[in-house]
Design a protein around this motif. Structure first.
Motif, PDB file in Angstrom:
ATOM      1  N   GLU A 112       0.819  -1.210   0.000  1.00 50.81           N
ATOM      2  CA  GLU A 112       0.000   0.000   0.000  1.00 50.81           C
ATOM      3  C   GLU A 112       0.857   1.267   0.000  1.00 50.81           C
ATOM      4  O   GLU A 112       0.493   2.265  -0.621  1.00 50.81           O
ATOM      5  CB  GLU A 112      -0.967  -0.042   1.182  1.00 50.81           C
ATOM      6  N   ALA A 116       0.881   4.215  -2.783  1.00 54.34           N
ATOM      7  CA  ALA A 116       0.570   5.591  -2.380  1.00 54.34           C
ATOM      8  C   ALA A 116       1.755   6.526  -2.554  1.00 54.34           C
ATOM      9  O   ALA A 116       1.568   7.731  -2.775  1.00 54.34           O
ATOM     10  CB  ALA A 116       0.113   5.604  -0.920  1.00 54.34           C
ATOM     11  N   THR A 184       2.242  11.015   8.011  1.00 55.34           N
ATOM     12  CA  THR A 184       0.791  11.166   7.870  1.00 55.34           C
ATOM     13  C   THR A 184       0.251  10.253   6.780  1.00 55.34           C
ATOM     14  O   THR A 184      -0.807   9.617   6.943  1.00 55.34           O
ATOM     15  CB  THR A 184       0.439  12.629   7.554  1.00 55.34           C
ATOM     16  N   LEU A 185       0.971  10.145   5.675  1.00 48.38           N
ATOM     17  CA  LEU A 185       0.543   9.270   4.587  1.00 48.38           C
ATOM     18  C   LEU A 185       0.495   7.818   5.045  1.00 48.38           C
ATOM     19  O   LEU A 185      -0.482   7.097   4.771  1.00 48.38           O
ATOM     20  CB  LEU A 185       1.504   9.421   3.404  1.00 48.38           C
ATOM     21  N   ARG A 187       0.084   6.607   8.044  1.00 48.89           N
ATOM     22  CA  ARG A 187      -1.035   6.394   8.950  1.00 48.89           C
ATOM     23  C   ARG A 187      -2.365   6.407   8.205  1.00 48.89           C
ATOM     24  O   ARG A 187      -3.303   5.691   8.585  1.00 48.89           O
ATOM     25  CB  ARG A 187      -1.031   7.476  10.031  1.00 48.89           C
ATOM     26  N   THR A 188      -2.447   7.184   7.140  1.00 49.24           N
ATOM     27  CA  THR A 188      -3.677   7.252   6.362  1.00 49.24           C
ATOM     28  C   THR A 188      -3.943   5.945   5.621  1.00 49.24           C
ATOM     29  O   THR A 188      -5.079   5.448   5.598  1.00 49.24           O
ATOM     30  CB  THR A 188      -3.610   8.411   5.351  1.00 49.24           C
ATOM     31  N   VAL A 189      -2.906   5.352   5.048  1.00 46.46           N
ATOM     32  CA  VAL A 189      -3.127   4.160   4.226  1.00 46.46           C
ATOM     33  C   VAL A 189      -3.224   2.876   5.047  1.00 46.46           C
ATOM     34  O   VAL A 189      -3.886   1.924   4.624  1.00 46.46           O
ATOM     35  CB  VAL A 189      -2.038   4.014   3.135  1.00 46.46           C
ATOM     36  N   GLY A 191      -2.922   2.870   8.969  1.00 45.40           N
ATOM     37  CA  GLY A 191      -2.894   3.097  10.408  1.00 45.40           C
ATOM     38  C   GLY A 191      -3.914   2.298  11.184  1.00 45.40           C
ATOM     39  O   GLY A 191      -3.835   2.244  12.418  1.00 45.40           O
ATOM     40  N   ASP A 192      -4.849   1.652  10.498  1.00 43.41           N
ATOM     41  CA  ASP A 192      -5.828   0.810  11.186  1.00 43.41           C
ATOM     42  C   ASP A 192      -5.319  -0.606  11.408  1.00 43.41           C
ATOM     43  O   ASP A 192      -5.973  -1.418  12.059  1.00 43.41           O
ATOM     44  CB  ASP A 192      -7.133   0.768  10.385  1.00 43.41           C
TER      45      ASP A 192
END
Length: 289
Positions: A112, A116, A184-185, A187-189, A191-192
């Motif tokens: 991922e 990204a 930040t990127l 964690r966005t793609v 981070g879950d």
């Protein structure tokens, strides 16, 4: 120009009534810029232990990079390494606890992040060493023994055909993105499914198992000793220290800290070059004997 950083000796500190444990980061915090431990800091660490305080090193470093402080860990011998992924006994070099990043999750993060942020390169930190992709900038301390695409590095069969070694951290580097933007990127793609942080001035993000951080492993170590968060004094300088600093009852950002760390900590001390950790330890010992 920013306001001058107050000295720990010159300000009223929010120290707890009876601190029991000091948790300190290493690079940019306890260590000088040349990666040494100053004589003042060596003396302060020894005095703290002699006074009955537990000192716990909490670092992003792997266990094999801990020689710099191995002589300064006292009775318990423990250190938290790999941003919380490994607890190691520095007296023996043996991990006592490992909280790994699952291989399938690491593979998902690789795929991922590649999609990204094209141009991302990876390294994989295992419990028994580090491996790199060809484009990843290698650490001078650790040239590694295997160079291959991250998917192969993470493949179960690549480890001599046996069980895969636990993944301590997945490291991702990008030449063009900003450090905080890349974090930040990440964690966005994903981070879950994994924990993302950073401690480098370059765009290098560190990926651990979901929920694994300096703070969560420190909390486990404290619970084993019957120590509450209110009895902990923590020190740090970079985003990978944020959770630890907000968990601890009292926290100090170094004078050289990242702006987010300065904002999150309950107080600040002088820089790592000025022995900011030692200054606070000396204050603790003066107050509480």
């Amino acid at each position: 120009m920013s306001d001058p950083v107050p000295s720990a000796e010159a300000t009223e500190s929010p120290l707890p009534a009876r601190p029991r444990l000091i948790a300190t980061d290493l690079d940019g915090t306890l260590l000088r810029d040349d990666k040494s431990v100053s004589d003042r800091t060596v003396a302060a660490l020894a005095a703290a232990e002699a006074a009955g305080l537990t000192v716990l090193f909490v670092t992003g470093r792997p266990p094999r990079w801990m020689d710099v402080v191995r002589d300064h860990v006292h009775g318990h011998g423990l250190a938290i390494c790999g941003n919380g992924a490994v607890v190691v006994d520095l007296h023996t070099g043996v991990p006592t606890q490992v909280r790994p990043l699952p291989h399938p999750v690491a593979l998902d993060v690789v795929r991922e992040l590649r999609a990204a942020a094209p141009g991302t390169s990876f390294a994989v930190e295992f419990t028994d060493g580090i491996t790199y992709e060809p484009a990843y900038p290698r650490f001078a301390l650790d040239p590694g023994t295997l160079v291959a695409p991250a998917e192969k590095l993470l493949d179960e069969g690549v480890r001599d055909g046996g069980e895969p070694a636990p993944v301590v951290k997945l490291l991702a580097h990008h030449h063009d993105l900003t450090p905080d933007g890349f974090l930040t990127l990440g964690r966005t793609v994903a981070g879950d499914r994994a924990s993302f942080t950073r401690s480098s001035p370059s765009a290098l993000i560190e990926v651990s198992g979901y929920g694994v951080s300096k703070a969560s492993t420190l909390a486990l170590c404290c619970a084993e000793r019957g120590i509450s968060a209110d009895e902990v004094v923590a020190f740090g300088d970079m985003p990978n220290d944020l959770e630890m600093l907000t968990w601890a009852g009292t926290s100090y950002a170094m004078g050289n800290a990242h702006p987010d760390v300065l904002a999150a900590a309950s107080d600040r001390t002088t820089t790592n070059e000025e022995d900011g950790v030692a200054a606070v330890i000396e204050e603790i010992l003066t107050r509480h004997g």
